[in-house]
Design a protein around this motif. Structure first.
Motif, PDB file in Angstrom:
ATOM      1  N   LYS A  28       0.864  -1.183   0.000  1.00  0.00           N
ATOM      2  CA  LYS A  28       0.000   0.000   0.000  1.00  0.00           C
ATOM      3  C   LYS A  28       0.899   1.231   0.000  1.00  0.00           C
ATOM      4  CE  LYS A  28      -2.161   2.152   3.667  1.00  0.00           C
ATOM      5  NZ  LYS A  28      -3.013   2.192   4.862  1.00  0.00           N
ATOM      6  N   THR A  29       0.737   2.076  -1.022  1.00  0.00           N
ATOM      7  CA  THR A  29       1.486   3.328  -1.117  1.00  0.00           C
ATOM      8  C   THR A  29       0.504   4.471  -1.316  1.00  0.00           C
ATOM      9  OG1 THR A  29       1.777   2.992  -3.495  1.00  0.00           O
ATOM     10  CG2 THR A  29       3.574   2.266  -2.073  1.00  0.00           C
ATOM     11  N   PRO A  30       0.901   5.698  -0.970  1.00  0.00           N
ATOM     12  CA  PRO A  30      -0.011   6.827  -1.176  1.00  0.00           C
ATOM     13  C   PRO A  30      -0.338   7.001  -2.655  1.00  0.00           C
ATOM     14  CG  PRO A  30       1.822   7.461   0.240  1.00  0.00           C
ATOM     15  CD  PRO A  30       2.133   6.092  -0.294  1.00  0.00           C
ATOM     16  N   GLY A  31      -1.581   7.363  -2.921  1.00  0.00           N
ATOM     17  CA  GLY A  31      -2.013   7.582  -4.293  1.00  0.00           C
ATOM     18  C   GLY A  31      -1.389   8.841  -4.868  1.00  0.00           C
ATOM     19  N   VAL A  32      -1.338   8.919  -6.187  1.00  0.00           N
ATOM     20  CA  VAL A  32      -0.724  10.071  -6.842  1.00  0.00           C
ATOM     21  C   VAL A  32      -1.763  11.063  -7.353  1.00  0.00           C
ATOM     22  CG1 VAL A  32       1.381   8.852  -7.475  1.00  0.00           C
ATOM     23  CG2 VAL A  32      -0.575   8.779  -9.009  1.00  0.00           C
ATOM     24  N   THR A  33      -3.034  10.711  -7.244  1.00  0.00           N
ATOM     25  CA  THR A  33      -4.093  11.626  -7.662  1.00  0.00           C
ATOM     26  C   THR A  33      -5.027  11.866  -6.486  1.00  0.00           C
ATOM     27  OG1 THR A  33      -5.640   9.909  -8.384  1.00  0.00           O
ATOM     28  CG2 THR A  33      -4.023  10.674 -10.001  1.00  0.00           C
ATOM     29  N   ARG A  34      -5.837  12.886  -6.595  1.00  0.00           N
ATOM     30  CA  ARG A  34      -6.768  13.170  -5.507  1.00  0.00           C
ATOM     31  C   ARG A  34      -7.949  12.196  -5.494  1.00  0.00           C
ATOM     32  NH1 ARG A  34      -9.071  18.855  -7.838  1.00  0.00           N
ATOM     33  NH2 ARG A  34     -10.031  17.982  -9.690  1.00  0.00           N
ATOM     34  N   TRP A  35      -8.136  11.451  -6.554  1.00  0.00           N
ATOM     35  CA  TRP A  35      -9.242  10.498  -6.634  1.00  0.00           C
ATOM     36  C   TRP A  35      -8.895   9.154  -6.011  1.00  0.00           C
ATOM     37  CZ3 TRP A  35      -7.837  13.591 -10.769  1.00  0.00           C
ATOM     38  CH2 TRP A  35      -8.741  14.606 -11.070  1.00  0.00           C
ATOM     39  N   ALA A  36      -7.633   8.830  -5.968  1.00  0.00           N
ATOM     40  CA  ALA A  36      -7.194   7.560  -5.371  1.00  0.00           C
ATOM     41  C   ALA A  36      -6.291   7.864  -4.186  1.00  0.00           C
ATOM     42  CB  ALA A  36      -6.453   6.716  -6.395  1.00  0.00           C
ATOM     43  N   ARG A  37      -6.831   7.671  -2.996  1.00  0.00           N
ATOM     44  CA  ARG A  37      -6.056   7.993  -1.794  1.00  0.00           C
ATOM     45  C   ARG A  37      -4.889   7.028  -1.606  1.00  0.00           C
ATOM     46  NH1 ARG A  37      -8.289   8.430   4.365  1.00  0.00           N
ATOM     47  NH2 ARG A  37      -6.306   9.096   5.225  1.00  0.00           N
ATOM     48  N   TRP A  38      -5.108   5.739  -1.920  1.00  0.00           N
ATOM     49  CA  TRP A  38      -4.072   4.728  -1.772  1.00  0.00           C
ATOM     50  C   TRP A  38      -3.923   3.938  -3.066  1.00  0.00           C
ATOM     51  CZ3 TRP A  38      -1.262   5.539   2.303  1.00  0.00           C
ATOM     52  CH2 TRP A  38      -1.840   6.080   3.453  1.00  0.00           C
ATOM     53  N   ASN A  39      -2.709   3.460  -3.303  1.00  0.00           N
ATOM     54  CA  ASN A  39      -2.412   2.594  -4.436  1.00  0.00           C
ATOM     55  C   ASN A  39      -2.063   1.219  -3.873  1.00  0.00           C
ATOM     56  OD1 ASN A  39      -1.751   1.626  -6.970  1.00  0.00           O
ATOM     57  ND2 ASN A  39       0.335   2.392  -6.876  1.00  0.00           N
ATOM     58  N   TRP A  40      -2.821   0.191  -4.268  1.00  0.00           N
ATOM     59  CA  TRP A  40      -2.612  -1.171  -3.804  1.00  0.00           C
ATOM     60  C   TRP A  40      -2.017  -1.989  -4.935  1.00  0.00           C
ATOM     61  CZ3 TRP A  40      -3.616  -2.195   1.224  1.00  0.00           C
ATOM     62  CH2 TRP A  40      -4.421  -1.301   1.914  1.00  0.00           C
ATOM     63  N   ARG A  41      -0.924  -2.716  -4.638  1.00  0.00           N
ATOM     64  CA  ARG A  41      -0.274  -3.513  -5.673  1.00  0.00           C
ATOM     65  C   ARG A  41       0.283  -4.796  -5.070  1.00  0.00           C
ATOM     66  NH1 ARG A  41       4.948  -1.882  -7.678  1.00  0.00           N
ATOM     67  NH2 ARG A  41       5.503  -3.756  -8.735  1.00  0.00           N
ATOM     68  N   ALA A  42       0.003  -5.921  -5.708  1.00  0.00           N
ATOM     69  CA  ALA A  42       0.572  -7.204  -5.274  1.00  0.00           C
ATOM     70  C   ALA A  42       2.018  -7.261  -5.746  1.00  0.00           C
ATOM     71  CB  ALA A  42      -0.233  -8.361  -5.845  1.00  0.00           C
ATOM     72  N   VAL A  43       2.925  -7.576  -4.839  1.00  0.00           N
ATOM     73  CA  VAL A  43       4.347  -7.503  -5.178  1.00  0.00           C
ATOM     74  C   VAL A  43       5.093  -8.828  -5.061  1.00  0.00           C
ATOM     75  CG1 VAL A  43       4.570  -5.060  -4.687  1.00  0.00           C
ATOM     76  CG2 VAL A  43       4.895  -6.688  -2.838  1.00  0.00           C
ATOM     77  N   ALA A  44       4.590  -9.776  -4.270  1.00  0.00           N
ATOM     78  CA  ALA A  44       5.336 -11.024  -4.079  1.00  0.00           C
ATOM     79  C   ALA A  44       4.407 -12.135  -3.615  1.00  0.00           C
ATOM     80  CB  ALA A  44       6.455 -10.830  -3.057  1.00  0.00           C
ATOM     81  N   VAL A  45       4.910 -13.367  -3.733  1.00  0.00           N
ATOM     82  CA  VAL A  45       4.200 -14.543  -3.213  1.00  0.00           C
ATOM     83  C   VAL A  45       5.111 -15.271  -2.238  1.00  0.00           C
ATOM     84  CG1 VAL A  45       2.661 -14.853  -5.174  1.00  0.00           C
ATOM     85  CG2 VAL A  45       4.896 -15.933  -5.207  1.00  0.00           C
ATOM     86  N   LEU A  46       4.493 -15.963  -1.304  1.00  0.00           N
ATOM     87  CA  LEU A  46       5.215 -16.735  -0.296  1.00  0.00           C
ATOM     88  C   LEU A  46       4.744 -18.188  -0.378  1.00  0.00           C
ATOM     89  CD1 LEU A  46       4.606 -14.201   2.627  1.00  0.00           C
ATOM     90  CD2 LEU A  46       6.681 -14.397   1.228  1.00  0.00           C
ATOM     91  N   PRO A  47       5.447 -19.050  -1.139  1.00  0.00           N
ATOM     92  CA  PRO A  47       5.018 -20.450  -1.263  1.00  0.00           C
ATOM     93  C   PRO A  47       5.041 -21.160   0.083  1.00  0.00           C
ATOM     94  CG  PRO A  47       6.681 -19.902  -2.909  1.00  0.00           C
ATOM     95  CD  PRO A  47       6.620 -18.757  -1.955  1.00  0.00           C
ATOM     96  N   GLY A  48       3.982 -21.931   0.356  1.00  0.00           N
ATOM     97  CA  GLY A  48       3.893 -22.701   1.592  1.00  0.00           C
ATOM     98  C   GLY A  48       3.631 -21.868   2.828  1.00  0.00           C
ATOM     99  N   ALA A  49       3.071 -20.681   2.672  1.00  0.00           N
ATOM    100  CA  ALA A  49       2.846 -19.761   3.793  1.00  0.00           C
ATOM    101  C   ALA A  49       1.701 -20.249   4.676  1.00  0.00           C
ATOM    102  CB  ALA A  49       2.532 -18.373   3.265  1.00  0.00           C
ATOM    103  N   PRO A  50       1.752 -19.898   5.970  1.00  0.00           N
ATOM    104  CA  PRO A  50       0.636 -20.225   6.865  1.00  0.00           C
ATOM    105  C   PRO A  50      -0.533 -19.266   6.612  1.00  0.00           C
ATOM    106  CG  PRO A  50       2.303 -18.986   8.054  1.00  0.00           C
ATOM    107  CD  PRO A  50       2.858 -19.261   6.682  1.00  0.00           C
TER     108      PRO A  50
END
Length: 184
Positions: free
Chosen positions: A18-40
């Motif tokens: 989660k990073t701050p949005g770059v426009t006034r319409w999107a307060r936050w920017n959500w992006r999937a960045v990694a996977v954890l194989p075998g995670a609990p």
């Protein structure tokens, strides 16, 4: 020789940033960045914070591989960066910002969800271990379909002229002329 399983699955944790949005319409920017194989199991557990940027272990989903989807997995593995596709749904009424719905190794299934426009589909690079796991399953179940040329039947369809011209005209000389109105 024992037959290989038609389906296998593995728990895979998903890391969302989660990073701050770059426009006034999107307060936050959500992006999937990694996977954890075998995670609990996890439910939006904070992993790391750097200023306003926060990384969460958003969820642990079951990555399922099916034996009849090997063509899609081969297309994914032949890409320059094999990836997993995470489907997120906007969960406005819940306490979670997004609902991690599905993770798949099939680019075709990821495209199907992206086409609806109702879900967010994120492409996440696979780890080396996941690439090997998907490759081994795909090679064990892959079978190329043999091309069989369709043979034409010998029926002559040009001998009958059904439906040609106007059925109200009795003569065979000009089947395309318009019928006349009888003069009285």
């Amino acid at each position: 020789m024992a037959e290989a399983a038609k389906q296998i699955e593995m728990p895979v944790g998903v890391v969302v940033r989660k990073t701050p949005g770059v426009t006034r319409w999107a307060r936050w920017n959500w992006r999937a960045v990694a996977v954890l194989p075998g995670a609990p199991p996890a439910d939006w557990v904070e992993l790391r914070r750097e200023g306003d940027a926060v990384e969460y272990h958003a969820a642990t989903l079951r990555l399922k591989l099916w034996s009849d989807e090997t063509e899609a997995y081969m297309a994914n593995l032949s890409d320059s960066q094999p990836s997993l596709y995470l489907v997120l749904r906007d969960d406005a009424e819940g306490d979670r910002p997004l609902n991690a719905f599905l993770i798949t190794a099939s680019p075709y299934e990821g495209q199907d969800y992206a086409d609806t426009g109702e879900e967010i589909v994120e492409k996440i690079p696979m780890t080396e271990g996941l690439i090997a796991w998907v490759r081994d399953f795909t090679l064990a179940h892959r079978h190329d379909e043999v091309f069989v040329k369709r043979r034409r039947d010998k029926k002559r369809v040009d001998l009958v002229e059904d439906g040609k011209g106007d059925a109200r005209i009795r003569q065979t000389s000009d089947v395309y002329r318009a019928p006349r109105r009888a003069v009285q």
